[in-house]
Design a protein around this motif. Structure first.
Motif, PDB file in Angstrom:
ATOM      1  N   THR A 122       0.849  -1.189   0.000  1.00 41.28           N
ATOM      2  CA  THR A 122       0.000   0.000   0.000  1.00 41.28           C
ATOM      3  C   THR A 122       0.885   1.239   0.000  1.00 41.28           C
ATOM      4  O   THR A 122       2.084   1.163   0.280  1.00 41.28           O
ATOM      5  CB  THR A 122      -0.908   0.033   1.240  1.00 41.28           C
ATOM      6  N   LYS A 123       0.291   2.366  -0.303  1.00 39.64           N
ATOM      7  CA  LYS A 123       1.056   3.614  -0.374  1.00 39.64           C
ATOM      8  C   LYS A 123       1.809   3.892   0.933  1.00 39.64           C
ATOM      9  O   LYS A 123       2.930   4.350   0.923  1.00 39.64           O
ATOM     10  CB  LYS A 123       0.120   4.778  -0.717  1.00 39.64           C
ATOM     11  N   GLY A 124       1.177   3.597   2.066  1.00 40.01           N
ATOM     12  CA  GLY A 124       1.805   3.834   3.369  1.00 40.01           C
ATOM     13  C   GLY A 124       2.615   2.667   3.889  1.00 40.01           C
ATOM     14  O   GLY A 124       3.113   2.714   5.010  1.00 40.01           O
ATOM     15  N   TYR A 125       2.741   1.593   3.093  1.00 40.48           N
ATOM     16  CA  TYR A 125       3.515   0.402   3.462  1.00 40.48           C
ATOM     17  C   TYR A 125       3.017  -0.279   4.734  1.00 40.48           C
ATOM     18  O   TYR A 125       3.771  -0.903   5.449  1.00 40.48           O
ATOM     19  CB  TYR A 125       5.004   0.742   3.627  1.00 40.48           C
ATOM     20  N   ARG A 126       1.718  -0.131   5.021  1.00 41.75           N
ATOM     21  CA  ARG A 126       1.161  -0.837   6.172  1.00 41.75           C
ATOM     22  C   ARG A 126      -0.304  -1.168   5.895  1.00 41.75           C
ATOM     23  O   ARG A 126      -0.974  -0.502   5.117  1.00 41.75           O
ATOM     24  CB  ARG A 126       1.296  -0.017   7.441  1.00 41.75           C
ATOM     25  N   ASN A 127      -0.773  -2.226   6.536  1.00 41.71           N
ATOM     26  CA  ASN A 127      -2.169  -2.626   6.405  1.00 41.71           C
ATOM     27  C   ASN A 127      -3.044  -1.693   7.216  1.00 41.71           C
ATOM     28  O   ASN A 127      -2.599  -1.126   8.223  1.00 41.71           O
ATOM     29  CB  ASN A 127      -2.368  -4.054   6.909  1.00 41.71           C
ATOM     30  N   ARG A 128      -4.301  -1.565   6.786  1.00 41.05           N
ATOM     31  CA  ARG A 128      -5.270  -0.820   7.576  1.00 41.05           C
ATOM     32  C   ARG A 128      -6.628  -1.502   7.430  1.00 41.05           C
ATOM     33  O   ARG A 128      -6.896  -2.177   6.448  1.00 41.05           O
ATOM     34  CB  ARG A 128      -5.326   0.648   7.180  1.00 41.05           C
ATOM     35  N   THR A 129      -7.453  -1.341   8.442  1.00 40.49           N
ATOM     36  CA  THR A 129      -8.789  -1.914   8.449  1.00 40.49           C
ATOM     37  C   THR A 129      -9.792  -0.782   8.370  1.00 40.49           C
ATOM     38  O   THR A 129      -9.656   0.226   9.079  1.00 40.49           O
ATOM     39  CB  THR A 129      -9.024  -2.739   9.726  1.00 40.49           C
ATOM     40  N   VAL A 130     -10.782  -0.937   7.490  1.00 39.52           N
ATOM     41  CA  VAL A 130     -11.810   0.092   7.329  1.00 39.52           C
ATOM     42  C   VAL A 130     -13.185  -0.557   7.414  1.00 39.52           C
ATOM     43  O   VAL A 130     -13.372  -1.708   7.002  1.00 39.52           O
ATOM     44  CB  VAL A 130     -11.649   0.859   6.004  1.00 39.52           C
ATOM     45  N   PRO A 131     -14.167   0.174   7.954  1.00 36.77           N
ATOM     46  CA  PRO A 131     -15.518  -0.376   8.043  1.00 36.77           C
ATOM     47  C   PRO A 131     -16.197  -0.392   6.672  1.00 36.77           C
ATOM     48  O   PRO A 131     -15.901   0.435   5.813  1.00 36.77           O
ATOM     49  CB  PRO A 131     -16.232   0.591   8.995  1.00 36.77           C
ATOM     50  N   LEU A 132     -17.088  -1.356   6.487  1.00 45.65           N
ATOM     51  CA  LEU A 132     -17.898  -1.432   5.271  1.00 45.65           C
ATOM     52  C   LEU A 132     -19.223  -0.728   5.519  1.00 45.65           C
ATOM     53  O   LEU A 132     -19.873  -0.966   6.540  1.00 45.65           O
ATOM     54  CB  LEU A 132     -18.201  -2.889   4.916  1.00 45.65           C
ATOM     55  N   SER A 133     -19.626   0.125   4.588  1.00 46.27           N
ATOM     56  CA  SER A 133     -20.971   0.697   4.676  1.00 46.27           C
ATOM     57  C   SER A 133     -21.968  -0.434   4.421  1.00 46.27           C
ATOM     58  O   SER A 133     -21.632  -1.459   3.821  1.00 46.27           O
ATOM     59  CB  SER A 133     -21.145   1.814   3.648  1.00 46.27           C
ATOM     60  N   ASP A 134     -23.192  -0.249   4.856  1.00 46.62           N
ATOM     61  CA  ASP A 134     -24.217  -1.271   4.615  1.00 46.62           C
ATOM     62  C   ASP A 134     -24.413  -1.501   3.121  1.00 46.62           C
ATOM     63  O   ASP A 134     -24.568  -2.636   2.674  1.00 46.62           O
ATOM     64  CB  ASP A 134     -25.546  -0.867   5.265  1.00 46.62           C
ATOM     65  N   ASP A 135     -24.377  -0.415   2.325  1.00 41.09           N
ATOM     66  CA  ASP A 135     -24.544  -0.538   0.873  1.00 41.09           C
ATOM     67  C   ASP A 135     -23.400  -1.326   0.246  1.00 41.09           C
ATOM     68  O   ASP A 135     -23.620  -2.175  -0.616  1.00 41.09           O
ATOM     69  CB  ASP A 135     -24.639   0.843   0.214  1.00 41.09           C
ATOM     70  N   LEU A 136     -22.178  -1.043   0.670  1.00 37.81           N
ATOM     71  CA  LEU A 136     -21.029  -1.759   0.115  1.00 37.81           C
ATOM     72  C   LEU A 136     -21.067  -3.230   0.535  1.00 37.81           C
ATOM     73  O   LEU A 136     -20.794  -4.123  -0.266  1.00 37.81           O
ATOM     74  CB  LEU A 136     -19.727  -1.107   0.560  1.00 37.81           C
ATOM     75  N   LYS A 137     -21.446  -3.482   1.763  1.00 39.41           N
ATOM     76  CA  LYS A 137     -21.553  -4.861   2.247  1.00 39.41           C
ATOM     77  C   LYS A 137     -22.564  -5.643   1.405  1.00 39.41           C
ATOM     78  O   LYS A 137     -22.290  -6.760   0.959  1.00 39.41           O
ATOM     79  CB  LYS A 137     -21.957  -4.855   3.722  1.00 39.41           C
ATOM     80  N   ARG A 138     -23.732  -5.060   1.149  1.00 38.23           N
ATOM     81  CA  ARG A 138     -24.749  -5.721   0.318  1.00 38.23           C
ATOM     82  C   ARG A 138     -24.233  -5.948  -1.102  1.00 38.23           C
ATOM     83  O   ARG A 138     -24.443  -7.008  -1.687  1.00 38.23           O
ATOM     84  CB  ARG A 138     -26.041  -4.900   0.291  1.00 38.23           C
ATOM     85  N   ALA A 139     -23.551  -4.945  -1.668  1.00 42.58           N
ATOM     86  CA  ALA A 139     -23.019  -5.079  -3.029  1.00 42.58           C
ATOM     87  C   ALA A 139     -22.007  -6.217  -3.100  1.00 42.58           C
ATOM     88  O   ALA A 139     -22.009  -7.004  -4.050  1.00 42.58           O
ATOM     89  CB  ALA A 139     -22.386  -3.769  -3.486  1.00 42.58           C
TER      90      ALA A 139
END
Length: 97
Positions: A56-73
């Motif tokens: 990744t650009k920052g050379y480290r992993n990151r965790t992000v939440p999924l919106s309900d819409d993205l989760k359904r998609a």
């Protein structure tokens, strides 16, 4: 090339990985193993640049939440293969050393 289920939602402004703050290359490199639909989050662990998997650009992993819409998609889009946008692609090599 964004799959139809995801692109339809993107046209309406919801349910796209960019909604979660991902860069284009990070979206291209996403694998199903990065997605936790139960917990509603995804881990950004790699990027793709000019067809090559990189850190990744920052050379480290990151965790992000999924919106309900993205989760359904994502639930509707699930198909075979490890990569989300390239179902026939091989899994990315482990970048952590």
């Amino acid at each position: 090339m964004v799959p139809q289920a995801l692109s339809r939602r993107h046209e309406h402004g919801a349910g796209h990985p960019r909604d979660a703050g991902l860069r284009r290359g990070e979206i291209m490199a996403l694998e199903w193993s990065d997605i936790d639909l139960t917990q509603g989050r995804l881990t950004v662990a790699r990027s793709e640049f000019r067809g090559h998997v990189t850190s990744t650009k920052g050379y480290r992993n990151r965790t992000v939440p999924l919106s309900d819409d993205l989760k359904r998609a994502l639930e509707q889009h699930r198909m075979g293969g490890p990569r989300i946008l390239h179902p026939s692609a091989q899994p990315a090599p482990d970048l952590e050393k």
